[in-house]
Design a protein around this motif. Structure first.
Motif, PDB file in Angstrom:
ATOM      1  N   PHE A  60       0.850  -1.123  -0.054  1.00  0.00           N
ATOM      2  CA  PHE A  60      -0.096   0.178   0.023  1.00  0.00           C
ATOM      3  C   PHE A  60       0.824   1.041  -0.063  1.00  0.00           C
ATOM      4  O   PHE A  60       1.445   1.396   1.154  1.00  0.00           O
ATOM      5  N   GLN A  61       0.934   1.898  -1.237  1.00  0.00           N
ATOM      6  CA  GLN A  61       1.765   2.870  -1.285  1.00  0.00           C
ATOM      7  C   GLN A  61       1.588   4.336  -1.274  1.00  0.00           C
ATOM      8  O   GLN A  61       1.859   5.251  -0.827  1.00  0.00           O
ATOM      9  N   SER A  62       0.567   4.776  -1.878  1.00  0.00           N
ATOM     10  CA  SER A  62      -0.262   5.935  -2.166  1.00  0.00           C
ATOM     11  C   SER A  62      -0.575   6.630  -0.765  1.00  0.00           C
ATOM     12  O   SER A  62      -1.589   6.053   0.026  1.00  0.00           O
ATOM     13  N   PHE A  63       0.011   7.897  -0.813  1.00  0.00           N
ATOM     14  CA  PHE A  63      -0.684   8.713   0.530  1.00  0.00           C
ATOM     15  C   PHE A  63      -0.265   7.990   1.822  1.00  0.00           C
ATOM     16  O   PHE A  63       0.853   7.260   1.804  1.00  0.00           O
ATOM     17  N   THR A  64      -1.214   8.307   2.861  1.00  0.00           N
ATOM     18  CA  THR A  64      -0.917   7.767   4.010  1.00  0.00           C
ATOM     19  C   THR A  64      -1.670   6.453   4.429  1.00  0.00           C
ATOM     20  O   THR A  64      -3.088   6.628   5.020  1.00  0.00           O
ATOM     21  N   ASN A  65      -1.209   5.306   4.309  1.00  0.00           N
ATOM     22  CA  ASN A  65      -2.097   4.075   4.510  1.00  0.00           C
ATOM     23  C   ASN A  65      -2.500   3.598   5.891  1.00  0.00           C
ATOM     24  O   ASN A  65      -2.713   2.278   6.013  1.00  0.00           O
ATOM     25  N   THR A  66      -2.195   4.505   7.011  1.00  0.00           N
ATOM     26  CA  THR A  66      -2.849   4.095   8.095  1.00  0.00           C
ATOM     27  C   THR A  66      -3.554   5.033   8.643  1.00  0.00           C
ATOM     28  O   THR A  66      -4.162   5.185   9.740  1.00  0.00           O
ATOM     29  N   TYR A  67      -4.263   6.057   7.548  1.00  0.00           N
ATOM     30  CA  TYR A  67      -4.854   7.280   7.924  1.00  0.00           C
ATOM     31  C   TYR A  67      -6.136   7.095   7.277  1.00  0.00           C
ATOM     32  O   TYR A  67      -6.672   7.322   6.611  1.00  0.00           O
ATOM     33  N   GLY A  68      -7.094   6.180   8.276  1.00  0.00           N
ATOM     34  CA  GLY A  68      -8.230   5.882   7.825  1.00  0.00           C
ATOM     35  C   GLY A  68      -8.805   4.998   8.953  1.00  0.00           C
ATOM     36  O   GLY A  68      -8.520   4.700   9.968  1.00  0.00           O
ATOM     37  N   PRO A  69     -10.459   4.750   8.957  1.00  0.00           N
ATOM     38  CA  PRO A  69     -11.039   4.258   9.905  1.00  0.00           C
ATOM     39  C   PRO A  69     -10.597   2.905  10.305  1.00  0.00           C
ATOM     40  O   PRO A  69     -10.162   2.117   9.330  1.00  0.00           O
ATOM     41  N   LEU A  70     -10.371   2.408  11.318  1.00  0.00           N
ATOM     42  CA  LEU A  70      -9.932   1.011  11.826  1.00  0.00           C
ATOM     43  C   LEU A  70     -10.348  -0.119  11.047  1.00  0.00           C
ATOM     44  O   LEU A  70      -9.838  -0.918  10.487  1.00  0.00           O
TER      45      LEU A  70
END
Length: 320
Positions: free
Chosen positions: A85-95
């Motif tokens: 998972f490369q694009s943007f910030t891939n821990t920045y989302g609902p759990l």
């Protein structure tokens, strides 16, 4: 004896075969774009969040993976893959969403690991716990965008967090048994060769398992492109960059995995330096130079260790 511990060599040793990354777009954004920290992102970041080579975001994760596999099928018949998972910030989302897409990605049998690119300030205890649980099923790597340890450069690129945040993130991830790969950009305006080596030295002693060394390249559509046109962004020659890489490899731990020695960006948007677009020529020139100069990763690492050169994990940056 090879000059450095390459990603390909490490994967062969670990999984017994060639391993390709399937670059995926999880549909995330970034706190440096949605107004939480900033709205324009890092100065070098394109409108796809460094995901120029990710599979098209249309469709679900499984569909992206199948399309990505098809693109390398001829080179990787019967091989294994890493879900990246490369694009943007891939821990920045609902759990719950993160858990869904990550589990979809690691479910196929031919996926041997999950790699998640993110920011050190986007790793809540709940996210680290999720990654810890997934790591018990298949190896999980977290890629952290550090880029530099120098405060002035961090302000210039609009990174948006202080250095201790990185050190804390590495410590928490390593405590959970999760592997860490750190991104470093070489050639940031205003940094000397020694400044860049200092950043690389720090990463080598920070607890990270791997490093990605990235030459600063200028992409159309970024704020860095405007800086470049204004004459504020000098770019390295291939020869100067290779000499810098040799110095960087010498101060890294001999067992650290070198995931990347440069990057080329998408040719359709590459503005400078143009020589990075010829990847085969660049890699051949690197290997020839390393052989000519007798380069060996870690050749200075033990010497510096005995001299007491250690990173200051509590270094305070004054972010403005």
């Amino acid at each position: 004896m090879t000059a450095y511990r390459s990603f390909n060599r490490a994967m062969q040793e670990r999984f017994g075969c060639k391993v390709y990354k399937l670059t995926l777009d999880g549909g995330m954004t970034c706190p440096n774009r949605d107004g939480t920290i900033g709205s324009r992102g890092c100065i070098f970041c394109s409108d796809v969040g460094s995901g120029e080579f990710a599979a098209p975001a249309c469709g679900d994760i499984r569909g992206q993976m199948e399309r990505a596999k098809a693109s390398v099928e001829r080179k990787n018949r019967g091989g294994k893959y890493i879900a990246y998972f490369q694009s943007f910030t891939n821990t920045y989302g609902p759990l719950p969403y993160l858990e869904t897409v990550f589990r979809q990605a690691i479910e196929p049998e031919d996926i041997v690991a999950l790699s998640v690119a993110t920011r050190p300030d986007c790793l809540s205890p709940e996210v680290v716990d999720l990654l810890d649980r997934l790591n018990r099923y298949k190896p999980v790597w977290v890629e952290l965008g550090l880029q530099t340890i120098h405060a002035a450069s961090a302000r210039y690129i609009r990174r948006g967090y202080e250095l201790p945040i990185y050190a804390e993130a590495v410590d928490r991830l390593k405590s959970a048994g999760i592997e860490v790969i750190t991104h470093v950009i070489l050639g940031l305006p205003g940094e000397s060769v020694e400044d860049m080596i200092e950043t690389v030295r720090y990463v080598g002693r920070s607890g990270a398992d791997g490093i990605k060394l990235q030459l600063l390249h200028v992409l159309e559509g970024t704020d860095l492109a405007e800086e470049y046109r204004a004459g504020n962004v000098p770019v390295m020659s291939l020869e100067a960059y290779i000499a810098l890489l040799e110095d960087c490899l010498a101060v890294l731990p001999p067992d650290m995995v070198i995931h990347r020695l440069t990057g080329d960006g998408a040719k359709r948007s590459l503005l400078a330096p143009m020589w990075t677009g010829d990847k085969k020529r660049v890699l051949n020139a690197m290997q020839a130079a390393f052989l000519r100069d007798g380069i060996q990763q870690g050749s200075l690492y033990q010497i510096e260790e005995t001299e007491g050169i250690y990173p200051d994990h509590n270094q305070k940056e004054e972010m403005t």
